[in-house]
Design a protein around this motif. Structure first.
Motif, PDB file in Angstrom:
ATOM      1  N   CYS A  24      58.991  51.362  30.126  1.00  0.00           N
ATOM      2  CA  CYS A  24      60.411  51.691  30.163  1.00  0.00           C
ATOM      3  C   CYS A  24      60.719  52.350  31.503  1.00  0.00           C
ATOM      4  O   CYS A  24      60.058  53.332  31.884  1.00  0.00           O
ATOM      5  CB  CYS A  24      60.756  52.637  29.020  1.00  0.00           C
ATOM      6  SG  CYS A  24      62.480  53.185  29.047  1.00  0.00           S
ATOM      7  N   GLY A  25      61.691  51.818  32.195  1.00  0.00           N
ATOM      8  CA  GLY A  25      62.044  52.362  33.505  1.00  0.00           C
ATOM      9  C   GLY A  25      62.499  53.809  33.443  1.00  0.00           C
ATOM     10  O   GLY A  25      62.152  54.612  34.308  1.00  0.00           O
ATOM     11  N   GLN A  26      63.255  54.164  32.404  1.00  0.00           N
ATOM     12  CA  GLN A  26      63.768  55.511  32.295  1.00  0.00           C
ATOM     13  C   GLN A  26      62.707  56.479  31.754  1.00  0.00           C
ATOM     14  O   GLN A  26      62.519  57.553  32.307  1.00  0.00           O
ATOM     15  CB  GLN A  26      65.000  55.544  31.373  1.00  0.00           C
ATOM     16  CG  GLN A  26      66.220  54.871  31.954  1.00  0.00           C
ATOM     17  CD  GLN A  26      66.242  53.354  31.712  1.00  0.00           C
ATOM     18  OE1 GLN A  26      65.239  52.716  31.409  1.00  0.00           O
ATOM     19  NE2 GLN A  26      67.410  52.759  31.861  1.00  0.00           N
ATOM     20  N   CYS A  27      62.031  56.092  30.663  1.00  0.00           N
ATOM     21  CA  CYS A  27      61.102  56.998  29.984  1.00  0.00           C
ATOM     22  C   CYS A  27      59.799  57.214  30.746  1.00  0.00           C
ATOM     23  O   CYS A  27      59.241  58.317  30.726  1.00  0.00           O
ATOM     24  CB  CYS A  27      60.767  56.466  28.587  1.00  0.00           C
ATOM     25  SG  CYS A  27      62.177  56.379  27.472  1.00  0.00           S
ATOM     26  N   LYS A  28      59.283  56.188  31.388  1.00  0.00           N
ATOM     27  CA  LYS A  28      57.955  56.282  32.002  1.00  0.00           C
ATOM     28  C   LYS A  28      57.938  56.200  33.520  1.00  0.00           C
ATOM     29  O   LYS A  28      57.025  56.713  34.147  1.00  0.00           O
ATOM     30  CB  LYS A  28      57.041  55.193  31.433  1.00  0.00           C
ATOM     31  CG  LYS A  28      56.679  55.401  29.988  1.00  0.00           C
ATOM     32  CD  LYS A  28      56.001  56.741  29.812  1.00  0.00           C
ATOM     33  CE  LYS A  28      55.133  56.819  28.600  1.00  0.00           C
ATOM     34  NZ  LYS A  28      54.506  58.132  28.471  1.00  0.00           N
ATOM     35  N   PHE A  29      58.934  55.542  34.123  1.00  0.00           N
ATOM     36  CA  PHE A  29      58.915  55.375  35.576  1.00  0.00           C
ATOM     37  C   PHE A  29      59.963  56.221  36.287  1.00  0.00           C
ATOM     38  O   PHE A  29      60.067  56.191  37.510  1.00  0.00           O
ATOM     39  CB  PHE A  29      59.095  53.899  35.959  1.00  0.00           C
ATOM     40  CG  PHE A  29      57.947  53.009  35.562  1.00  0.00           C
ATOM     41  CD1 PHE A  29      56.656  53.485  35.453  1.00  0.00           C
ATOM     42  CD2 PHE A  29      58.162  51.669  35.303  1.00  0.00           C
ATOM     43  CE1 PHE A  29      55.596  52.658  35.101  1.00  0.00           C
ATOM     44  CE2 PHE A  29      57.117  50.816  34.965  1.00  0.00           C
ATOM     45  CZ  PHE A  29      55.827  51.319  34.855  1.00  0.00           C
ATOM     46  N   GLY A  30      60.788  56.973  35.543  1.00  0.00           N
ATOM     47  CA  GLY A  30      61.742  57.888  36.146  1.00  0.00           C
ATOM     48  C   GLY A  30      62.942  57.235  36.820  1.00  0.00           C
ATOM     49  O   GLY A  30      63.607  57.867  37.637  1.00  0.00           O
ATOM     50  N   LEU A  31      63.231  55.983  36.480  1.00  0.00           N
ATOM     51  CA  LEU A  31      64.413  55.325  37.052  1.00  0.00           C
ATOM     52  C   LEU A  31      65.661  55.851  36.356  1.00  0.00           C
ATOM     53  O   LEU A  31      65.669  56.025  35.144  1.00  0.00           O
ATOM     54  CB  LEU A  31      64.320  53.807  36.886  1.00  0.00           C
ATOM     55  CG  LEU A  31      63.175  53.118  37.628  1.00  0.00           C
ATOM     56  CD1 LEU A  31      63.118  51.642  37.265  1.00  0.00           C
ATOM     57  CD2 LEU A  31      63.326  53.290  39.132  1.00  0.00           C
ATOM     58  N   ASP A  32      66.721  56.077  37.123  1.00  0.00           N
ATOM     59  CA  ASP A  32      67.932  56.612  36.516  1.00  0.00           C
ATOM     60  C   ASP A  32      69.197  55.881  36.967  1.00  0.00           C
ATOM     61  O   ASP A  32      70.297  56.389  36.804  1.00  0.00           O
ATOM     62  CB  ASP A  32      68.062  58.101  36.804  1.00  0.00           C
ATOM     63  CG  ASP A  32      68.135  58.421  38.291  1.00  0.00           C
ATOM     64  OD1 ASP A  32      68.170  57.489  39.127  1.00  0.00           O
ATOM     65  OD2 ASP A  32      68.157  59.619  38.633  1.00  0.00           O
ATOM     66  N   SER A  33      69.040  54.671  37.466  1.00  0.00           N
ATOM     67  CA  SER A  33      70.206  53.935  37.972  1.00  0.00           C
ATOM     68  C   SER A  33      71.002  53.232  36.881  1.00  0.00           C
ATOM     69  O   SER A  33      72.052  52.668  37.163  1.00  0.00           O
ATOM     70  CB  SER A  33      69.777  52.928  39.043  1.00  0.00           C
ATOM     71  OG  SER A  33      68.875  51.989  38.506  1.00  0.00           O
ATOM     72  N   GLN A  34      70.511  53.265  35.643  1.00  0.00           N
ATOM     73  CA  GLN A  34      71.271  52.729  34.519  1.00  0.00           C
ATOM     74  C   GLN A  34      70.914  53.506  33.267  1.00  0.00           C
ATOM     75  O   GLN A  34      69.890  54.185  33.223  1.00  0.00           O
ATOM     76  CB  GLN A  34      71.049  51.229  34.347  1.00  0.00           C
ATOM     77  CG  GLN A  34      69.626  50.793  34.088  1.00  0.00           C
ATOM     78  CD  GLN A  34      69.453  49.290  34.203  1.00  0.00           C
ATOM     79  OE1 GLN A  34      69.760  48.703  35.223  1.00  0.00           O
ATOM     80  NE2 GLN A  34      68.963  48.667  33.162  1.00  0.00           N
ATOM     81  N   ASN A  35      71.764  53.424  32.258  1.00  0.00           N
ATOM     82  CA  ASN A  35      71.574  54.191  31.026  1.00  0.00           C
ATOM     83  C   ASN A  35      70.828  53.377  29.989  1.00  0.00           C
ATOM     84  O   ASN A  35      70.905  52.156  29.964  1.00  0.00           O
ATOM     85  CB  ASN A  35      72.934  54.608  30.450  1.00  0.00           C
ATOM     86  CG  ASN A  35      73.646  55.584  31.359  1.00  0.00           C
ATOM     87  OD1 ASN A  35      73.021  56.426  31.983  1.00  0.00           O
ATOM     88  ND2 ASN A  35      74.956  55.472  31.433  1.00  0.00           N
ATOM     89  N   GLY A  36      70.135  54.069  29.091  1.00  0.00           N
ATOM     90  CA  GLY A  36      69.409  53.417  28.018  1.00  0.00           C
ATOM     91  C   GLY A  36      68.020  53.002  28.454  1.00  0.00           C
ATOM     92  O   GLY A  36      67.662  53.098  29.619  1.00  0.00           O
ATOM     93  N   CYS A  37      67.257  52.541  27.501  1.00  0.00           N
ATOM     94  CA  CYS A  37      65.888  52.121  27.764  1.00  0.00           C
ATOM     95  C   CYS A  37      65.864  50.659  28.191  1.00  0.00           C
ATOM     96  O   CYS A  37      66.415  49.805  27.497  1.00  0.00           O
ATOM     97  CB  CYS A  37      65.037  52.327  26.512  1.00  0.00           C
ATOM     98  SG  CYS A  37      64.881  54.074  26.058  1.00  0.00           S
ATOM     99  N   ASP A  38      65.235  50.393  29.332  1.00  0.00           N
ATOM    100  CA  ASP A  38      65.162  49.034  29.865  1.00  0.00           C
ATOM    101  C   ASP A  38      63.783  48.780  30.457  1.00  0.00           C
ATOM    102  O   ASP A  38      63.162  49.688  31.022  1.00  0.00           O
ATOM    103  CB  ASP A  38      66.220  48.821  30.952  1.00  0.00           C
ATOM    104  CG  ASP A  38      67.625  48.824  30.390  1.00  0.00           C
ATOM    105  OD1 ASP A  38      67.941  47.899  29.630  1.00  0.00           O
ATOM    106  OD2 ASP A  38      68.387  49.747  30.715  1.00  0.00           O
ATOM    107  N   LEU A  39      63.348  47.541  30.368  1.00  0.00           N
ATOM    108  CA  LEU A  39      62.046  47.136  30.875  1.00  0.00           C
ATOM    109  C   LEU A  39      61.994  47.247  32.395  1.00  0.00           C
ATOM    110  O   LEU A  39      62.931  46.870  33.092  1.00  0.00           O
ATOM    111  CB  LEU A  39      61.753  45.693  30.444  1.00  0.00           C
ATOM    112  CG  LEU A  39      60.391  45.120  30.793  1.00  0.00           C
ATOM    113  CD1 LEU A  39      59.266  45.938  30.149  1.00  0.00           C
ATOM    114  CD2 LEU A  39      60.311  43.671  30.340  1.00  0.00           C
ATOM    115  N   ALA A  40      60.868  47.762  32.882  1.00  0.00           N
ATOM    116  CA  ALA A  40      60.654  47.870  34.320  1.00  0.00           C
ATOM    117  C   ALA A  40      59.193  47.579  34.633  1.00  0.00           C
ATOM    118  O   ALA A  40      58.322  47.657  33.763  1.00  0.00           O
ATOM    119  CB  ALA A  40      61.024  49.269  34.814  1.00  0.00           C
TER     120      ALA A  40
END
Length: 101
Positions: free
Chosen positions: A29-45
């Motif tokens: 998950c880009g937000q939960c594990k990779f620290g991405l914050d350019s979009q909301n919600g959980c998304d594959l990264a």
């Protein structure tokens, strides 16, 4: 004539798209594990060469419940074999396969 041929090939190279390549990457998950914050919600990264990119062409729930404790992308980082290319700040996947360890 040589200049004309040179300009022709230079034009072809300038217009060519980067080729897709197959590689082994970290996926989560880009937000939960990779620290991405350019979009909301959980998304594959995916993480490629130390940089994380959101994925187009595969969804986070395509590989099971994203919040599953053992295999969910919001809880674990998994290995994946992907084919695609980076365009802008996103990874455009033409194939995405989880590699079981």
């Amino acid at each position: 004539m040589k200049k004309l041929i040179f300009i022709f090939f230079l034009g072809i190279l300038a217009c060519a798209n980067p080729k897709e390549k197959t590689q082994l990457v970290e996926a989560s998950c880009g937000q939960c594990k990779f620290g991405l914050d350019s979009q909301n919600g959980c998304d594959l990264a995916v993480k490629i060469d130390g940089n994380a990119y959101f994925v187009d062409g595969a969804k986070i729930d395509d590989f099971g419940d994203a919040h599953d404790e053992n295999i969910g992308f919001c809880n674990v980082v998994r290995k994946a074999e992907v084919t695609g290319k980076i365009e802008g700040n996103r990874f455009k996947a033409s194939s995405f396969k989880i590699v079981e360890e």
